[in-house]
Design a protein around this motif. Structure first.
Motif, PDB file in Angstrom:
ATOM      1  N   ASN A   7       0.821  -1.220   0.000  1.00 51.83           N
ATOM      2  CA  ASN A   7       0.000   0.000   0.000  1.00 51.83           C
ATOM      3  C   ASN A   7       0.856   1.272   0.000  1.00 51.83           C
ATOM      4  O   ASN A   7       0.420   2.300  -0.508  1.00 51.83           O
ATOM      5  CB  ASN A   7      -0.943   0.021   1.205  1.00 51.83           C
ATOM      6  N   ARG A  57      -8.009   1.966   3.976  1.00 46.51           N
ATOM      7  CA  ARG A  57      -7.295   0.901   4.699  1.00 46.51           C
ATOM      8  C   ARG A  57      -8.153  -0.300   5.052  1.00 46.51           C
ATOM      9  O   ARG A  57      -7.632  -1.355   5.420  1.00 46.51           O
ATOM     10  CB  ARG A  57      -6.678   1.493   5.972  1.00 46.51           C
ATOM     11  N   HIS A 105      -1.792   3.683  -4.441  1.00 39.94           N
ATOM     12  CA  HIS A 105      -2.478   3.752  -3.157  1.00 39.94           C
ATOM     13  C   HIS A 105      -1.918   4.851  -2.247  1.00 39.94           C
ATOM     14  O   HIS A 105      -2.668   5.595  -1.621  1.00 39.94           O
ATOM     15  CB  HIS A 105      -2.383   2.389  -2.455  1.00 39.94           C
ATOM     16  N   GLU A 155      -4.035   7.934  -0.849  1.00 39.89           N
ATOM     17  CA  GLU A 155      -4.396   7.946   0.567  1.00 39.89           C
ATOM     18  C   GLU A 155      -4.121   9.301   1.216  1.00 39.89           C
ATOM     19  O   GLU A 155      -4.969   9.864   1.914  1.00 39.89           O
ATOM     20  CB  GLU A 155      -3.633   6.848   1.321  1.00 39.89           C
TER      21      GLU A 155
END
Lengths: 279, 279, 279
Positions: free
Chosen positions: A173, A237, B177, B181
């Protein structure tokens, strides 16, 4: 719903409010909360290297839970009171020569720490001198000391063990599949400038500016309305958090049976010997 | 199959061919089609800031559908007839103080616009002066005016609202990601040079060269055989398109109940007041 | 379990050990194994351009299987004995004017090659002069000749055909969704410096240093304990490998019905004519 398994749900669990608290300290972790700004500083002070031992993890989870349930706390800066290391990672002594029960308890504590941290509703900033990769990756933002002698990475495969899928998911991620695949296979510890270039950390600052910079970044994040920011963070998440929640017991069993293998125990003993000779 | 829920299916829906058309204009959108090259230019001209209002979205969907069903049209350049802004994003007046029915209709229009655009079989190029992030991210290629005073980003969280999962999916597909984010949590509006560096746009050109550059890029994409390119595009985008198609009604209900909350309405009114003071 | 469908499972399949072997050669591939270091070199020598023909793939799969089952072999360097090209990719003559049976057999060979390579327990290094993108992407590490006249990419859409989902998955795992989406739609062949910048290859070295550099990189990877590295690699790649294993027959049927279409056959014949005129 499953989303409630972690993180703060302030309206439903007000029980642990620490309205009066200014600072609380245990053996291994120092927590300071500035109720004016809503900012807590969590300092790791577990010599020699802030390793994630069962005791350390237990204290850390309790501290995180207290802060999460304290409506006066909106953001946390994690940093180290030990020179040259933020955290050395999983404590090898907790994975070596212990009972199955101990392994189970240890791994559950590692899981709990990550679920709390990665799923936190607070803004979480890691102010790192060196190491502590999984912990840092689970925060919202990572600032590292600008020192090419300081390293960070997930070096499990160098110990002969394998990072669990949720370490991997967290890493992917942040840095994407390619960087994670190579770094995890090699168990690389990246010097700070390389860590920045790979995206493992977000910025480098001179070591003496870590705290100041972390405070400035946190202030920026706290300028946003909490509710929208929290829902957005959760949206990003949740899939990775859900994956561990769904497979939590399997993951414990998998760890315990893997770590108890004689070949793995031998490999860990070798690594500890190497470390003790280095000193 | 579900794949047919969006995009052109030329053989099955030839009904809306505009064989004769050279240009068609509505109130808020100007469409010019060059049948020689197969290239359409769609110009947003809805003062003051081309916001995605219900009326604007309705016209836009009709225009997109007409072009999609016109076999003479293979590629589209989207641009703005308004100085300094491509589109300011979701129209706040459509989300504030309106009836549930209005919110439902508005959100369905937002969904339809995205499904048409992200799933388009045409080559879609965004020639952006500033803003209009979701729209631009849904195109195949993004060119932005090289002006550090021009910004682009998904700033929902600054308004106290949350980008829906399919805005997020679209964003992650473009920038990964980690960048998504952070940017979504902070509701960041990135200056053009930063947008380029983060991958939000593909290149910067001087503002007066936007149209010329977009035409050159489009010509490059149209050199490829349509069929293979369309199947490849569909393979890349189908999982994210399917996700909204599957959850379309839930997403409407979620939006409506969220937006109708008094706390959210208050937050939007505040934001509008701030904007009106700024003028 | 499904994980056993590919790769070496040394304890369970010791049958094909080649304990005595130093080198074995077929028509199209030269394999040299240094049992001291555990390093094999696989050289493609199928003129004119090492295309992935049915014959080439069959030999390649046999070679890979032998090495995989040989406990003395821990890592492989893939390189070309042909100047200017590592591999030109799928052999068009195997996709043009042949029987359904031939297409089935050909596609199964392509699948087998990829399953063996992407799922290999050995460390796999591609030392590329030019081309051979899918093969290179399926290795652990890619070194390319530092020559801007050398190109690499997945150019299927230029031929009017579509890369299958597992080519796409492999590509996305290396370069991310955005780069893959654009590159696959355009069927781009990227010059070496661009390939490095996009992450398609990991480093560029002067052509005469390819072999030396590959050996140095491989030595670094082989310094890690095999078991932990193999489990880590499998964790990273299993979802994408599983996806093909699950849909393997569908994928064959899909390929066969697509490739047999008259429009596709015509497009491939045109492409072959263009290539033959170029010579």
């Amino acid at each position: 719903s499953r989303a409630q398994a972690w993180g703060r749900s302030a309206r439903q669990r007000p029980g642990l409010l620490l309205a009066q608290s200014r600072a609380f300290s245990n053996n291994k972790i120092l927590v300071e909360l500035d109720e004016g700004s809503g900012v807590a500083t969590v300092k790791f002070k577990s010599p020699p290297v802030n390793s994630l031992s069962l005791d350390f993890l237990t204290e850390l989870c309790i501290s995180l839970e207290k802060l999460e349930n304290n409506r006066g706390c909106r953001g946390v800066i994690f940093t180290s009171a030990i020179p040259k290391v933020f955290s050395s990672g999983l404590d090898i002594t907790d994975m070596c020569g212990k009972s199955t029960e101990h392994y189970v308890e240890f791994w559950r504590a590692v899981q709990q720490m990550w679920l709390r941290l990665y799923g936190s509703n607070m803004v979480t900033i890691a102010a790192i001198n060196a190491r502590g990769c999984l912990f840092a990756l689970s925060c919202d933002y990572r600032i590292m000391a600008d020192n090419p002698k300081f390293y960070i990475g997930l070096n499990e495969s160098q110990l002969g063990i394998v990072a669990p899928f949720w370490f991997k998911d967290t890493f992917v991620n942040v840095v994407g599949h390619r960087v994670a695949e190579r770094s995890l296979q090699l168990g690389s510890l990246h010097p700070a400038p390389e860590a920045l270039q790979l995206g493992i950390v977000d910025e480098l600052v001179p070591e003496e500016k870590l705290q100041e910079k972390a405070a400035a970044v946190l202030a920026q994040w706290l300028a946003l309305p909490d509710h929208a920011r929290q829902l957005t963070k959760s949206m990003m998440r949740k899939p990775v958090l859900d994956r561990l929640v769904t497979h939590q017991e399997d993951d414990v069993q998998h760890f315990v049976s893997f770590i108890a293998k004689e070949s793995i125990q031998k490999s860990l003993r070798k690594y500890m010997e190497m470390l003790s000779k280095r000193k």
